[in-house]
Design a protein around this motif. Sequence first.
Motif, PDB file in Angstrom:
ATOM      1  N   SER A   4       0.663  -1.347  -0.031  1.00  0.00           N
ATOM      2  CA  SER A   4      -0.014  -0.029   0.074  1.00  0.00           C
ATOM      3  C   SER A   4       0.866   1.195  -0.006  1.00  0.00           C
ATOM      4  O   SER A   4       0.636   2.324  -0.703  1.00  0.00           O
ATOM      5  CB  SER A   4      -0.778  -0.002   1.184  1.00  0.00           C
ATOM      6  N   ILE A   5       1.959   1.214   0.938  1.00  0.00           N
ATOM      7  CA  ILE A   5       2.830   2.355   0.753  1.00  0.00           C
ATOM      8  C   ILE A   5       3.404   2.475  -0.591  1.00  0.00           C
ATOM      9  O   ILE A   5       3.570   3.840  -1.038  1.00  0.00           O
ATOM     10  CB  ILE A   5       4.055   2.065   1.963  1.00  0.00           C
ATOM     11  N   GLU A   7       2.224   1.536  -3.532  1.00  0.00           N
ATOM     12  CA  GLU A   7       1.410   1.996  -4.441  1.00  0.00           C
ATOM     13  C   GLU A   7       1.038   3.429  -4.381  1.00  0.00           C
ATOM     14  O   GLU A   7       0.687   3.967  -5.210  1.00  0.00           O
ATOM     15  CB  GLU A   7       0.129   0.934  -4.405  1.00  0.00           C
ATOM     16  N   SER A   8       1.155   3.792  -2.738  1.00  0.00           N
ATOM     17  CA  SER A   8       0.607   5.131  -2.799  1.00  0.00           C
ATOM     18  C   SER A   8       1.645   6.140  -3.444  1.00  0.00           C
ATOM     19  O   SER A   8       1.125   7.218  -3.935  1.00  0.00           O
ATOM     20  CB  SER A   8       0.504   5.555  -1.177  1.00  0.00           C
ATOM     21  N   ILE A   9       2.852   5.728  -3.414  1.00  0.00           N
ATOM     22  CA  ILE A   9       4.073   6.497  -3.949  1.00  0.00           C
ATOM     23  C   ILE A   9       4.064   6.683  -5.469  1.00  0.00           C
ATOM     24  O   ILE A   9       4.036   7.719  -6.015  1.00  0.00           O
ATOM     25  CB  ILE A   9       5.344   6.222  -3.680  1.00  0.00           C
ATOM     26  N   THR A  11       1.261   6.040  -7.139  1.00  0.00           N
ATOM     27  CA  THR A  11      -0.130   6.956  -7.550  1.00  0.00           C
ATOM     28  C   THR A  11       0.292   8.277  -7.456  1.00  0.00           C
ATOM     29  O   THR A  11      -0.328   9.118  -8.415  1.00  0.00           O
ATOM     30  CB  THR A  11      -1.303   6.451  -6.615  1.00  0.00           C
ATOM     31  N   ALA A  12       0.906   8.822  -6.492  1.00  0.00           N
ATOM     32  CA  ALA A  12       1.176   9.959  -6.528  1.00  0.00           C
ATOM     33  C   ALA A  12       2.150  10.597  -7.458  1.00  0.00           C
ATOM     34  O   ALA A  12       1.886  11.780  -8.188  1.00  0.00           O
ATOM     35  CB  ALA A  12       1.888  10.301  -5.103  1.00  0.00           C
ATOM     36  N   SER A 306       7.527   5.329   3.947  1.00  0.00           N
ATOM     37  CA  SER A 306       6.281   5.503   4.429  1.00  0.00           C
ATOM     38  C   SER A 306       6.122   6.917   4.790  1.00  0.00           C
ATOM     39  O   SER A 306       5.275   7.616   4.374  1.00  0.00           O
ATOM     40  CB  SER A 306       5.818   4.825   5.912  1.00  0.00           C
ATOM     41  N   ALA A 309       5.805   8.784   1.413  1.00  0.00           N
ATOM     42  CA  ALA A 309       4.414   8.568   1.109  1.00  0.00           C
ATOM     43  C   ALA A 309       3.449   9.534   1.566  1.00  0.00           C
ATOM     44  O   ALA A 309       2.578  10.152   1.048  1.00  0.00           O
ATOM     45  CB  ALA A 309       3.817   7.277   1.439  1.00  0.00           C
ATOM     46  N   SER A 310       3.955   9.678   2.901  1.00  0.00           N
ATOM     47  CA  SER A 310       2.834  10.929   3.670  1.00  0.00           C
ATOM     48  C   SER A 310       3.413  12.086   3.107  1.00  0.00           C
ATOM     49  O   SER A 310       2.337  13.141   2.895  1.00  0.00           O
ATOM     50  CB  SER A 310       3.554  10.673   4.966  1.00  0.00           C
ATOM     51  N   GLU A 313       1.423  12.732   0.016  1.00  0.00           N
ATOM     52  CA  GLU A 313      -0.058  12.801   0.102  1.00  0.00           C
ATOM     53  C   GLU A 313      -0.488  14.347   0.505  1.00  0.00           C
ATOM     54  O   GLU A 313      -1.607  14.693   0.306  1.00  0.00           O
ATOM     55  CB  GLU A 313      -0.486  11.926   1.130  1.00  0.00           C
TER      56      GLU A 313
END
Length: 346
Positions: A4-5, A7-9, A11-12, A306, A309-310, A313
């Motif tokens: 998830s981390i 993929e979050s990166i 995606t951003a 992480s 990623a934060s 976001e």
Amino acid sequence: MSQSISESIRTAKRQWGEDLVILGHHYQHDEVIEHTDIAGDSLELARKIPDQRAKHIVFCGVDFMAETASILAQPEQQVYMPDHTASCVMADMAPAPLVSRILENLHREGRRVIPLAYVNSSAAIKALCGQYGGSVCTSANAPTMLKWAMQQGDQVLFLPDQHLGVNTARQLGLSAQDWHKLDIRGGGTRLDHSAIEQATLLLWPGLCAVHARFHLDHIQAIRESEPEARILVHPECHPEVVQAADGAGSTSFLIRAVQEASAGSTLYIGTECNLVYRLRDRYRETLSIHPLRVSACSNMGKTSASKLASLLETLPDAPIMSVDPSIQAPALLALERMLEACRPGR
């Protein structure tokens, strides 16, 4: 690192497209490096900043690197760090007020002292170099920049890394009689002016905590147990370690030496272990690569996937890396002198 981390990166990065670029120093963990658009050492990354057109520059490293990026970036660009507490122990060993006081003291004696700061230094130190006709350097271009600085005045003040200063001076043919390590205790009241007057190169007594952990006995033990092994170290190591090794140079030098090594070779590398482990894994089919000693930079380690990623976001509202306008111009001048002196093809 969780899916998830990661993929979050990703995606951003897709969402921001060309408006986002992520830079990372070689000492970062693999989980961070895999998401960077540009990875390199200090010189490589500094050279890349002026060419970036992204509105948002994320720097995965330590604070002086993000400061440098902010100084070199365009006014409309913003520079971010995943962890603003990631500092540099060596950079902190040269506080700008003390350096300024000592430079003023040295110049009152009528000599033109040119400050040359290792890039592992604060923006305020870089600004002092700009103000006093000096510049900055990296481990990759230290010989070029020290030679340049010696042509600009009567003496050079090399800071904050005394070991890089000595190792670079030796490359240029200087001897121990040519340099003097400053005694900065007492706010600069203990300077040995007689010794200073005789020296060509003045050394600030700072060092890198990561590379100070490598000692001569580590090399001697390998020589005894694996005499066929080749030992490569970074020039921030103690001079006796550098002299005993088979080669010394910047992170780019170390990477290139591994790339050019003959199949079946055994290499011990004295630098931050994240880079060594990455090289070990990349070349495990053809080379045997080991850290001279496990030595990690805790500040580099503060950046994680992480945290990256934060940060992504919260763009564009995340805290930015800013440099005081009063030091921006002279610090930029110091950096530009380095980039010009080391321009490819010059």
